[in-house]
Design a protein around this motif. Structure first.
Motif: not given
Length: 244
Positions: A98-104, A123-131, A158-168
């Protein structure tokens, strides 16, 4: 590099399944189907190699029990080329698809429906670029760049790490709801190109796992992580965390 990470993680995945997965705990008396999710599948062929390996190990563990059936959910963003993915499916596969589209980073499946979740090189792909990286007035402004390599600005890191933490945190919380009691999640990612952030990412992962450990413990949930080029292991309340 992706295939190298996949091949390097095969032994860890096999050991994790053999040592920690128990069908008697995972499956109800009325079901013989093991549901597997591959998060960030792209269009193959690595996803097929990874899923065939998981299925094969499960068959070996349970002595090719013909009663067992396997359903694999291939997940990626809605923009993923699922047509190419499905046209490339192995003819001799021994599982349903089965295919399941959407963000993990969010919920994808009903509660307590997945037995084994797997993600490689995703998992190293962020959900978005830190604003703050896009704000010219911010100390973390990255001068239009879309990566951190070569920067000496600690605010950018720090901005990348903070976004990574939120995503994880979102990823782990979502899977904690979806994975059945006794289930497992394996995350594999190549960190060779990200060594400057390994210290930060590794610390973030451990902190996040500890934060949700009570939830995971309640549902007898095991989390295994494989990060290439660095290795250490932690055993705690969550179950078994292996970082390679």
């Amino acid at each position: 590099m992706q295939k190298e990470a996949l091949n390097g993680a095969k032994r860890m995945v096999r050991d994790a399944i053999i040592q920690n997965l128990d069908i008697k705990i995972m499956l109800s008396s009325s079901s013989n189907t093991i549901r597997i999710a591959d998060l960030g599948c792209s269009v193959g062929p690595n996803t097929f190699i990874a899923m065939q390996h998981v299925v094969q190990v499960l068959k070996e563990k349970y002595h090719n029990n013909n009663i067992l059936e396997f359903q694999i959910f291939f997940n990626d963003h809605v923009t993923n080329d699922f047509n190419t993915l499905f046209q490339s499916l192995p003819i001799d596969r021994s599982y349903y698809v089965s295919g399941v589209p959407g963000t993990f980073h969010g919920r994808l499946f009903p509660s307590r429906s997945i037995h084994f979740a797997h993600s490689i090189n995703s998992i190293h792909w962020l959900s978005k670029c830190p604003e703050e990286l896009l704000d010219e007035k911010s100390p973390a402004w990255n001068k239009g760049l879309i990566h951190y390599m070569g920067t000496s600005n600690v605010e950018v890191l720090n901005a990348y790490v903070a976004q990574f933490e939120k995503d994880m945190e979102m990823l782990l919380n979502a899977r904690a709801e979806e994975i059945v009691e006794g289930g497992m999640m394996v995350l594999v990612t190549p960190f060779e190109s990200y060594l400057r952030l390994f210290k930060f990412f590794g610390s973030s992962l451990m902190d996040l796992v500890n934060e949700v450990s009570k939830y995971f413990l309640k549902h007898n949930f095991f989390l295994n992580l494989s990060l290439s080029d660095q290795s250490f292991g932690v055993t705690g309340k969550v179950g078994k965390i292996v970082v390679m």
